[in-house]
Design a protein around this motif. Structure first.
Motif, PDB file in Angstrom:
ATOM      1  N   PRO A  35     -18.503  12.645 -27.642  1.00 18.58           N
ATOM      2  CA  PRO A  35     -18.088  14.041 -27.575  1.00 18.58           C
ATOM      3  C   PRO A  35     -16.683  14.159 -26.982  1.00 18.58           C
ATOM      4  CG  PRO A  35     -20.345  13.809 -26.806  1.00 18.58           C
ATOM      5  CD  PRO A  35     -19.793  12.419 -26.983  1.00 18.58           C
ATOM      6  N   LYS A  36     -15.912  15.086 -27.538  1.00 20.27           N
ATOM      7  CA  LYS A  36     -14.560  15.423 -27.083  1.00 20.27           C
ATOM      8  C   LYS A  36     -13.531  14.302 -27.231  1.00 20.27           C
ATOM      9  CE  LYS A  36     -16.133  19.111 -24.151  1.00 20.27           C
ATOM     10  NZ  LYS A  36     -16.006  19.853 -22.939  1.00 20.27           N
ATOM     11  N   VAL A  37     -13.819  13.294 -28.027  1.00 21.98           N
ATOM     12  CA  VAL A  37     -12.849  12.225 -28.252  1.00 21.98           C
ATOM     13  C   VAL A  37     -11.629  12.803 -28.975  1.00 21.98           C
ATOM     14  CG1 VAL A  37     -13.769  11.473 -30.508  1.00 21.98           C
ATOM     15  CG2 VAL A  37     -12.603   9.827 -29.043  1.00 21.98           C
ATOM     16  N   ASN A  38     -10.459  12.232 -28.745  1.00 16.96           N
ATOM     17  CA  ASN A  38      -9.235  12.670 -29.408  1.00 16.96           C
ATOM     18  C   ASN A  38      -8.913  11.687 -30.526  1.00 16.96           C
ATOM     19  OD1 ASN A  38      -6.753  13.543 -30.259  1.00 16.96           O
ATOM     20  ND2 ASN A  38      -5.795  13.513 -28.253  1.00 16.96           N
ATOM     21  N   TRP A  39      -9.300  12.073 -31.750  1.00  9.19           N
ATOM     22  CA  TRP A  39      -9.024  11.244 -32.926  1.00  9.19           C
ATOM     23  C   TRP A  39      -8.037  11.947 -33.851  1.00  9.19           C
ATOM     24  CZ3 TRP A  39     -14.559   9.337 -34.689  1.00  9.19           C
ATOM     25  CH2 TRP A  39     -14.957   8.265 -33.880  1.00  9.19           C
ATOM     26  N   ARG A  40      -7.094  12.641 -33.290  1.00  9.38           N
ATOM     27  CA  ARG A  40      -6.109  13.354 -34.097  1.00  9.38           C
ATOM     28  C   ARG A  40      -5.282  12.356 -34.907  1.00  9.38           C
ATOM     29  NH1 ARG A  40      -2.249  18.208 -32.058  1.00  9.38           N
ATOM     30  NH2 ARG A  40      -1.364  18.648 -34.091  1.00  9.38           N
ATOM     31  N   ARG A  41      -5.159  12.628 -36.212  1.00 10.94           N
ATOM     32  CA  ARG A  41      -4.386  11.804 -37.167  1.00 10.94           C
ATOM     33  C   ARG A  41      -4.901  10.366 -37.288  1.00 10.94           C
ATOM     34  NH1 ARG A  41       0.662  14.299 -34.698  1.00 10.94           N
ATOM     35  NH2 ARG A  41       0.968  16.149 -35.958  1.00 10.94           N
ATOM     36  N   CYS A  42      -6.170  10.149 -37.035  1.00 16.99           N
ATOM     37  CA  CYS A  42      -6.743   8.808 -37.151  1.00 16.99           C
ATOM     38  C   CYS A  42      -7.378   8.617 -38.533  1.00 16.99           C
ATOM     39  CB  CYS A  42      -7.796   8.593 -36.064  1.00 16.99           C
ATOM     40  SG  CYS A  42      -7.112   8.616 -34.385  1.00 16.99           S
ATOM     41  N   TYR A  43      -7.528   7.368 -38.947  1.00 16.73           N
ATOM     42  CA  TYR A  43      -8.105   7.031 -40.251  1.00 16.73           C
ATOM     43  C   TYR A  43      -9.448   6.341 -40.056  1.00 16.73           C
ATOM     44  CZ  TYR A  43      -3.506   8.065 -42.069  1.00 16.73           C
ATOM     45  OH  TYR A  43      -2.352   8.711 -42.392  1.00 16.73           O
ATOM     46  N   PHE A  44     -10.471   6.936 -40.683  1.00 14.90           N
ATOM     47  CA  PHE A  44     -11.814   6.363 -40.618  1.00 14.90           C
ATOM     48  C   PHE A  44     -12.379   6.237 -42.023  1.00 14.90           C
ATOM     49  CE2 PHE A  44     -11.049   8.311 -36.515  1.00 14.90           C
ATOM     50  CZ  PHE A  44     -11.312   7.237 -35.681  1.00 14.90           C
ATOM     51  N   ASP A  45     -11.517   5.971 -42.976  1.00 12.17           N
ATOM     52  CA  ASP A  45     -11.925   5.865 -44.370  1.00 12.17           C
ATOM     53  C   ASP A  45     -12.953   4.752 -44.545  1.00 12.17           C
ATOM     54  OD1 ASP A  45     -10.001   7.783 -44.664  1.00 12.17           O
ATOM     55  OD2 ASP A  45      -8.606   6.550 -45.808  1.00 12.17           O
ATOM     56  N   GLY A  46     -14.074   5.093 -45.207  1.00 12.21           N
ATOM     57  CA  GLY A  46     -15.115   4.120 -45.499  1.00 12.21           C
ATOM     58  C   GLY A  46     -15.984   3.728 -44.320  1.00 12.21           C
ATOM     59  N   ARG A  47     -15.775   4.291 -43.142  1.00 14.38           N
ATOM     60  CA  ARG A  47     -16.544   3.917 -41.939  1.00 14.38           C
ATOM     61  C   ARG A  47     -17.919   4.554 -41.933  1.00 14.38           C
ATOM     62  NH1 ARG A  47     -13.220   3.321 -37.226  1.00 14.38           N
ATOM     63  NH2 ARG A  47     -15.149   3.080 -36.058  1.00 14.38           N
ATOM     64  N   ASP A  48     -18.872   3.897 -41.312  1.00 14.15           N
ATOM     65  CA  ASP A  48     -20.214   4.443 -41.138  1.00 14.15           C
ATOM     66  C   ASP A  48     -20.288   5.062 -39.748  1.00 14.15           C
ATOM     67  OD1 ASP A  48     -22.865   5.135 -40.976  1.00 14.15           O
ATOM     68  OD2 ASP A  48     -23.637   3.165 -41.512  1.00 14.15           O
ATOM     69  N   LEU A  49     -20.313   6.384 -39.714  1.00 15.41           N
ATOM     70  CA  LEU A  49     -20.406   7.123 -38.457  1.00 15.41           C
ATOM     71  C   LEU A  49     -21.692   7.944 -38.445  1.00 15.41           C
ATOM     72  CD1 LEU A  49     -16.653   8.196 -38.318  1.00 15.41           C
ATOM     73  CD2 LEU A  49     -17.778   6.630 -36.736  1.00 15.41           C
ATOM     74  N   SER A  50     -22.740   7.399 -39.058  1.00 16.52           N
ATOM     75  CA  SER A  50     -24.035   8.083 -39.099  1.00 16.52           C
ATOM     76  C   SER A  50     -24.501   8.376 -37.680  1.00 16.52           C
ATOM     77  CB  SER A  50     -25.083   7.205 -39.787  1.00 16.52           C
ATOM     78  OG  SER A  50     -24.737   7.001 -41.132  1.00 16.52           O
ATOM     79  N   SER A  51     -25.013   9.580 -37.482  1.00 18.94           N
ATOM     80  CA  SER A  51     -25.560  10.043 -36.199  1.00 18.94           C
ATOM     81  C   SER A  51     -24.539  10.046 -35.059  1.00 18.94           C
ATOM     82  CB  SER A  51     -26.783   9.219 -35.798  1.00 18.94           C
ATOM     83  OG  SER A  51     -27.775   9.327 -36.803  1.00 18.94           O
ATOM     84  N   ALA A  52     -23.251   9.974 -35.368  1.00 17.66           N
ATOM     85  CA  ALA A  52     -22.214  10.001 -34.325  1.00 17.66           C
ATOM     86  C   ALA A  52     -22.243  11.341 -33.596  1.00 17.66           C
ATOM     87  CB  ALA A  52     -20.837   9.774 -34.939  1.00 17.66           C
ATOM     88  N   LYS A  53     -22.043  11.306 -32.302  1.00 15.86           N
ATOM     89  CA  LYS A  53     -22.004  12.505 -31.454  1.00 15.86           C
ATOM     90  C   LYS A  53     -20.538  12.815 -31.152  1.00 15.86           C
ATOM     91  CE  LYS A  53     -26.521  12.397 -30.957  1.00 15.86           C
ATOM     92  NZ  LYS A  53     -27.160  12.669 -32.214  1.00 15.86           N
ATOM     93  N   LEU A  54     -19.960  13.731 -31.938  1.00 19.32           N
ATOM     94  CA  LEU A  54     -18.536  14.047 -31.809  1.00 19.32           C
ATOM     95  C   LEU A  54     -18.296  15.512 -31.448  1.00 19.32           C
ATOM     96  CD1 LEU A  54     -17.381  12.085 -34.983  1.00 19.32           C
ATOM     97  CD2 LEU A  54     -16.893  11.463 -32.615  1.00 19.32           C
ATOM     98  N   ALA A  55     -19.286  16.173 -30.872  1.00 26.00           N
ATOM     99  CA  ALA A  55     -19.152  17.596 -30.533  1.00 26.00           C
ATOM    100  C   ALA A  55     -17.897  17.831 -29.700  1.00 26.00           C
ATOM    101  CB  ALA A  55     -20.386  18.070 -29.779  1.00 26.00           C
ATOM    102  N   GLY A  56     -17.120  18.837 -30.090  1.00 28.26           N
ATOM    103  CA  GLY A  56     -15.918  19.205 -29.348  1.00 28.26           C
ATOM    104  C   GLY A  56     -14.746  18.262 -29.531  1.00 28.26           C
ATOM    105  N   ALA A  57     -14.835  17.323 -30.460  1.00 23.94           N
ATOM    106  CA  ALA A  57     -13.763  16.339 -30.662  1.00 23.94           C
ATOM    107  C   ALA A  57     -12.526  16.954 -31.309  1.00 23.94           C
ATOM    108  CB  ALA A  57     -14.269  15.189 -31.520  1.00 23.94           C
ATOM    109  N   MET A  58     -11.374  16.328 -31.088  1.00 28.84           N
ATOM    110  CA  MET A  58     -10.122  16.701 -31.738  1.00 28.84           C
ATOM    111  C   MET A  58      -9.980  15.810 -32.965  1.00 28.84           C
ATOM    112  SD  MET A  58      -7.257  18.188 -32.223  1.00 28.84           S
ATOM    113  CE  MET A  58      -6.998  19.223 -30.798  1.00 28.84           C
ATOM    114  N   LEU A  59     -10.149  16.403 -34.153  1.00 33.06           N
ATOM    115  CA  LEU A  59     -10.096  15.641 -35.407  1.00 33.06           C
ATOM    116  C   LEU A  59      -9.012  16.182 -36.340  1.00 33.06           C
ATOM    117  CD1 LEU A  59     -13.965  15.417 -36.062  1.00 33.06           C
ATOM    118  CD2 LEU A  59     -12.516  13.774 -34.857  1.00 33.06           C
ATOM    119  N   ARG A  60      -8.026  16.871 -35.798  1.00 35.13           N
ATOM    120  CA  ARG A  60      -6.963  17.444 -36.627  1.00 35.13           C
ATOM    121  C   ARG A  60      -6.273  16.346 -37.440  1.00 35.13           C
ATOM    122  NH1 ARG A  60      -3.090  21.637 -35.075  1.00 35.13           N
ATOM    123  NH2 ARG A  60      -4.410  23.448 -34.973  1.00 35.13           N
TER     124      ARG A  60
END
Length: 170
Positions: A35-60
């Motif tokens: 939760p609340k991780v800062n992944w702004r401008r990051c690339y996660f193409d093809g990644r498995d993020l099943s059930s990931a808890k990213l509430a409140g994250a920065m994903l711009r």
């Protein structure tokens, strides 16, 4: 005189040293999903993020092209202009997320929860939105061309889109 010059130099270096320290944390694309991780401008193409808890994250401006986000929690995220092309996202929770201009072209959002989500000017072209819940969502300018809305709960919270509702809720 020498002492004065050295003292002035010491004060100046201390000032410059602290002035050059960044005040805001920068995105760390290698940080774990949390939760609340800062992944702004990051690339996660093809990644498995099943059930990931990213509430409140920065994903711009982050990209999740062909990623798997099955049952992930992306509620309250700032996902402005995030890219989810062809992402597999059944059961994803996006409640209260800011998804302005996000791109979900050909994404599978079967059973997604999109309550109170801001999807203004988002691209949902050819998206699979079977049984998705749009209660309270903002869809102004959203592109739903060829999107399958069969069984989706519409923004009023009571209308359920008919089977074969494509591009609009019937």
């Amino acid at each position: 005189m020498k002492t004065t010059i050295f003292a002035a130099f010491a004060v100046l270096s201390t000032f410059l040293g602290t002035a050059l320290v960044p005040s805001a944390a920068l995105a760390e694309c290698t940080d774990p999903a949390q939760p609340k991780v800062n992944w702004r401008r990051c690339y996660f193409d093809g990644r498995d993020l099943s059930s990931a808890k990213l509430a409140g994250a920065m994903l711009r401006d982050a990209t999740f092209q062909r990623a798997t986000l099955k049952d992930a929690d992306l509620s309250e995220t700032d996902s402005y202009r995030a890219k989810f092309f062809s992402a597999t996202m059944p059961g994803v929770k996006l409640d209260g997320a800011r998804l302005i201009e996000a791109d979900f072209t050909r994404a599978d959002l079967t059973g997604a929860s999109l309550k109170e989500t801001d999807l203004r000017n988002a691209k949902l072209v050819n998206a699979i939105l079977h049984n998705a819940n749009f209660t309270g969502a903002r869809l102004g300018g959203a592109d739903l061309r060829h999107a399958d809305l069969s069984g989706a709960t519409w923004i009023d919270g009571t209308t359920v889109c008919a089977e074969k509702s494509v591009g609009q809720c019937n």
